[in-house]
Design an enzyme around this catalytic site. Structure first.
Site, PDB file in Angstrom:
ATOM      1  N   TYR A  33       0.833  -1.207   0.000  1.00  0.00           N
ATOM      2  CA  TYR A  33       0.000   0.000   0.000  1.00  0.00           C
ATOM      3  C   TYR A  33       0.869   1.259   0.000  1.00  0.00           C
ATOM      4  O   TYR A  33       0.979   1.940  -0.982  1.00  0.00           O
ATOM      5  CB  TYR A  33      -0.979  -0.012   1.170  1.00  0.00           C
ATOM      6  CG  TYR A  33      -2.011   1.094   1.066  1.00  0.00           C
ATOM      7  CD1 TYR A  33      -3.107   0.939   0.227  1.00  0.00           C
ATOM      8  CD2 TYR A  33      -1.887   2.287   1.764  1.00  0.00           C
ATOM      9  CE1 TYR A  33      -4.046   1.949   0.087  1.00  0.00           C
ATOM     10  CE2 TYR A  33      -2.822   3.301   1.646  1.00  0.00           C
ATOM     11  CZ  TYR A  33      -3.901   3.136   0.807  1.00  0.00           C
ATOM     12  OH  TYR A  33      -4.833   4.134   0.678  1.00  0.00           O
TER      13      TYR A  33
ATOM     14  N   SER B 226      -6.516   0.689  -4.580  1.00  0.00           N
ATOM     15  CA  SER B 226      -6.621   2.133  -4.407  1.00  0.00           C
ATOM     16  C   SER B 226      -5.229   2.749  -4.532  1.00  0.00           C
ATOM     17  O   SER B 226      -4.616   2.679  -5.592  1.00  0.00           O
ATOM     18  CB  SER B 226      -7.283   2.449  -3.063  1.00  0.00           C
ATOM     19  OG  SER B 226      -7.770   3.756  -3.037  1.00  0.00           O
TER      20      SER B 226
ATOM     21  N   ASP C 268     -17.878   3.360  -8.604  1.00  0.00           N
ATOM     22  CA  ASP C 268     -16.856   3.780  -7.644  1.00  0.00           C
ATOM     23  C   ASP C 268     -16.798   5.306  -7.636  1.00  0.00           C
ATOM     24  O   ASP C 268     -16.351   5.925  -8.609  1.00  0.00           O
ATOM     25  CB  ASP C 268     -15.486   3.192  -8.029  1.00  0.00           C
ATOM     26  CG  ASP C 268     -14.433   3.399  -6.945  1.00  0.00           C
ATOM     27  OD1 ASP C 268     -14.627   4.294  -6.089  1.00  0.00           O
ATOM     28  OD2 ASP C 268     -13.426   2.680  -6.956  1.00  0.00           O
TER      29      ASP C 268
ATOM     30  N   HIS D  33     -16.262   1.403  -4.398  1.00  0.00           N
ATOM     31  CA  HIS D  33     -14.832   1.282  -4.107  1.00  0.00           C
ATOM     32  C   HIS D  33     -14.502   0.003  -3.350  1.00  0.00           C
ATOM     33  O   HIS D  33     -13.356  -0.414  -3.302  1.00  0.00           O
ATOM     34  CB  HIS D  33     -14.369   2.501  -3.315  1.00  0.00           C
ATOM     35  CG  HIS D  33     -12.887   2.697  -3.301  1.00  0.00           C
ATOM     36  ND1 HIS D  33     -12.143   2.903  -4.444  1.00  0.00           N
ATOM     37  CD2 HIS D  33     -11.992   2.715  -2.272  1.00  0.00           C
ATOM     38  CE1 HIS D  33     -10.869   3.047  -4.131  1.00  0.00           C
ATOM     39  NE2 HIS D  33     -10.751   2.936  -2.815  1.00  0.00           N
TER      40      HIS D  33
END
Length: 483
Positions: A246, A327, A413, A452
């Site tokens: 991430y 993301s 999203d 999302h």
């Protein structure tokens, strides 16, 4: 409204007297603090505009209300303390010279959260090398009372209040689905007992192992990584590895249980690796700051160095290495695919932010300028142009082909709008068109009537992971299903 980009949150104090309001902008851990005395409202009901008082009126630090004794408030803050501390502020004497540190900042460990319990006690959770530590303190002076026995893992949640003499807390780890412990705080010795324990049918944790390794990134920074696998595997470079990352927005990747990863290890013979790269919050605000703005390349270097560690230490080979992120993590894996295509065989990019020159033009994208920078500013535009996945797709040199790619997005999203994925795949297929060496598939999966990810029904999650793992099995092997 004067500041339409401000984000507000409110909490009522323990004694019910005050409304404490946070005001933030963007995704940066920085906020203002306002409060109102609601005890003067008629019959305890708010019927009109509250007289809010400014206590902290700038965005220089993060402030989180923990408790109060009358007018003396306890806050968790990173003000002049990147690893966070607890500070007392008397709202009747709010000047900084009267602030008092209750629990000082630790030199290494991050004060992740605190909760007031049992009238005058504090439970504090620290993060030590990405593992939870739990301790009991006095609320008044912060003095340590005792520590809790905690296995290597993560305290997901704690339930308790100042009026209660007991607490419940939820522990999880890569191999522990979940244990809820009960603890009586009135006893001389803290002795948590198991209240509930989650069992996953068909999963035997004793067959698996978790190791935490530390490796050097490109600039010599020491980065931790968890590696989960079956016990007794031979380090011969033959294993499929799923490398997940991430690296942004002060978000820490903690050791929590995920059935999907167990399936990859148990039924596809895989290894799961999770590096805690810069940009996250695993080592406090300094770790976060080291991976934002013009320093974002540090996060990508950390992730690529994790892949090199796994290859050099014979866990896997480039032909067996898949990378996954969602993301901001989708941005991560696509940047790394552009920069080092020879390292990876497969890329799973879920709802990724892939156009770094126009992300701020859509929905909540403007809030991400606190991590990425503002493309409308010339200096920011220049560093964003160098890493933006959409704008850096090229045919790999020599006989190297672009990794197999599966983008995943959803038609509704409203956080990372699907145009990021649409545009990236269109440009990727256009660039690789006519390249005889490009045999790896370049695909997209578009979920309908979904967003999302938050709140996605279990049926859709199962379908999504079925498709992802089918793609993995086809591109890393083919891999055979192991019963």
């Amino acid at each position: 409204m004067d500041n339409p980009e401000w984000i507000f949150g409110c909490v009522v104090s323990d004694d019910g007297r005050y409304l404490v309001m946070t005001v933030s902008q963007g995704a940066e851990p920085r906020n203002k603090i306002y409060y109102a005395d609601i005890s003067q409202e008629k019959d305890g009901h708010v019927t009109g505009k509250l007289a809010m008082v400014k206590l902290i009126d700038d965005f220089s630090a993060s402030w989180e209300y923990i408790a109060n004794e009358g007018s003396c408030f306890t806050f968790r803050t990173n003000f002049e303390s990147p690893n966070y501390r607890l500070v007392n502020i008397d709202i009747n004497k709010p000047d900084r010279c009267f602030w008092r540190t209750v629990v000082a900042e630790h030199s290494v460990d991050v004060l992740q959260w605190a909760k007031a319990v049992h009238t005058d006690k504090l439970i504090i959770c620290y993060l030590h090398d990405v593992k939870s530590l739990l301790s009991l303190h006095n609320l008044q002076d912060g003095k340590l009372v005792t520590t809790f026995p905690v296995d290597i893992g993560y305290i997901l949640d704690l339930s308790g209040s100042r009026k209660d003499c007991e607490i419940f807390y939820h522990f999880t780890s890569f191999l522990t689905p979940g244990i809820i412990y009960h603890c009586d705080l009135t006893t001389p010795t803290i002795s948590p007992v198991v209240f509930r324990q989650i069992e996953v049918k068909g999963f035997d944790a004793s067959q698996y192992q978790v190791e935490q390794v530390f490796y050097d990134s490109k600039d010599g920074t020491r980065v931790p990584m968890f590696i989960t696998s079956k016990k007794g595997i031979a380090l011969d470079g033959s294993h499929p590895v799923l490398l997940y990352g991430y690296g942004g927005f002060n978000i820490s990747l903690l050791p929590y249980f995920a059935v999907s990863r167990i399936i990859f290890m148990q039924h596809l013979g895989g290894i799961v690796a999770i590096p805690n790269i810069r940009g996250g919050g695993e080592y406090g605000d300094r770790w976060h700051q080291a991976g934002i703005f013009e320093r974002r390349q540090n996060a990508y270097d950390d992730f690529q160095a994790a892949a090199e560690y796994l290859i050099n230490n014979h866990y896997t080979s480039p032909r067996k290495l898949a990378i996954q992120g969602g993301s901001n993590g989708g941005l991560l894996v696509c940047v790394c695919a552009n920069q080092r295509p020879e390292l990876f065989q497969c890329v799973l990019a879920q709802v990724g932010v892939l156009d770094l020159l126009r992300f701020h033009k859509f929905s909540i994208g403007y809030a991400w300028c606190t991590d990425y920078g503002d493309p409308d500013k010339e200096p920011d535009f220049q560093w964003l142009r160098r890493i933006s996945p959409l704008h850096n797709i090229v045919v790999p040199p020599g006989d190297v082909q672009y990794p197999a790619v599966l983008l995943l997005t959803a038609d509704h999203d409203d956080r990372v709008v699907p145009l990021h994925s649409y545009k990236f795949l269109a440009q990727l297929q256009h660039t690789m068109a006519g390249q005889a060496k490009q045999t790896n598939p370049l695909m997209i999966r578009i979920e309908t009537k979904a967003g999302h990810g938050l709140g996605k029904p279990t049926s859709k999650i199962i379908e999504e992971y079925s498709d992802m793992y089918a793609f993995l099995a086809a591109t890393l092997g083919p891999l055979e299903w192991i019963d």
